[in-house]
Design an enzyme around this catalytic site. Sequence first.
Site, PDB file in Angstrom:
ATOM      1  CB  SER A 134     -16.587  55.265  18.585  1.00 63.06           C
ATOM      2  OG  SER A 134     -17.549  55.813  17.739  1.00 63.06           O
ATOM      3  N   GLY A 135     -13.578  55.829  19.725  1.00 62.89           N
ATOM      4  CA  GLY A 135     -12.733  55.473  20.856  1.00 62.89           C
ATOM      5  C   GLY A 135     -11.273  55.285  20.544  1.00 62.89           C
ATOM      6  CG  ASP A 148     -17.621  61.228  22.229  1.00 60.90           C
ATOM      7  OD1 ASP A 148     -17.921  60.457  23.161  1.00 60.90           O
ATOM      8  OD2 ASP A 148     -17.703  60.919  21.032  1.00 60.90           O
TER       9      ASP A 148
END
Length: 262
Positions: free
Chosen positions: A206-207, A112
């Site tokens: 996320s991220g 991911d």
Amino acid sequence: MLLLLLTNAFVLLPWAGAGRIIGGCEAKVHSRPYMAYLEVKNATNASRCGGFLIRPDAVLSAAHCMDIQEIENVTVILGAHNISDEECSQQKISVARWVIHPKYSCKDGRNDIVLLKLKKKATITENVRCISIAKKNERVRAGALCMVSGWGQTSEKGNMSDVLMEVDLEVQNEEICKQLSSKYQRQSMICVGDEDSKKATAPGDSGGPLVCNEKAHGIVSHGCGGRFSPEVFTRISHFEPWIRKKLKRFPLQDIPGSLSSD
């Protein structure tokens, strides 16, 4: 206080645990100059994600942040503390293209990671700086206390936070996540957070980077169990050779050849 880095779209994937960051607080103004705020848009959706600057023209984030059909444009905002204000420190730069890891799986969260190439290089200032990333085979040990930061909701159903928030999380023994999920991979993932601390990340984060000793070791990826259970971060050191290979293919213009500079 509660924190989510990403809302409004595709983040609640089948493999991800529901929840929110718990135990966060407002970051000192411009204390995380590597932080990037991503806006991902298509014809029907506008989503937000976290990311971080690793070279003046390159940002790392989670692949599932880009897992949306027919993206029309992606914008990166650097140098921000309060994203609702037009701070003079902010730099808004469009993304020219992005490279998702070829073995990324939206079903189980493997690989991911995404590398985004900016249309122009950022101007390095006191409030906009790159962060170093973990090198190949460099691993953060269980028990290490690391930091995650970003913008997000202050409650489960509340509004996005205007200011940058942060939360400290402890790296866990990998056996914990392996017992919670058969999809956990030691080589490419990091097990972070614990139930007792009442602090946790979630798909909405996320991220964003997992920063340990002023170096990015992980990328917020997905949940591994219940709300307070350990979470899974993408292990940057495993992908460092891939990152360097892809960066070499980006036009460097007048950017020095090093991956990042503090």
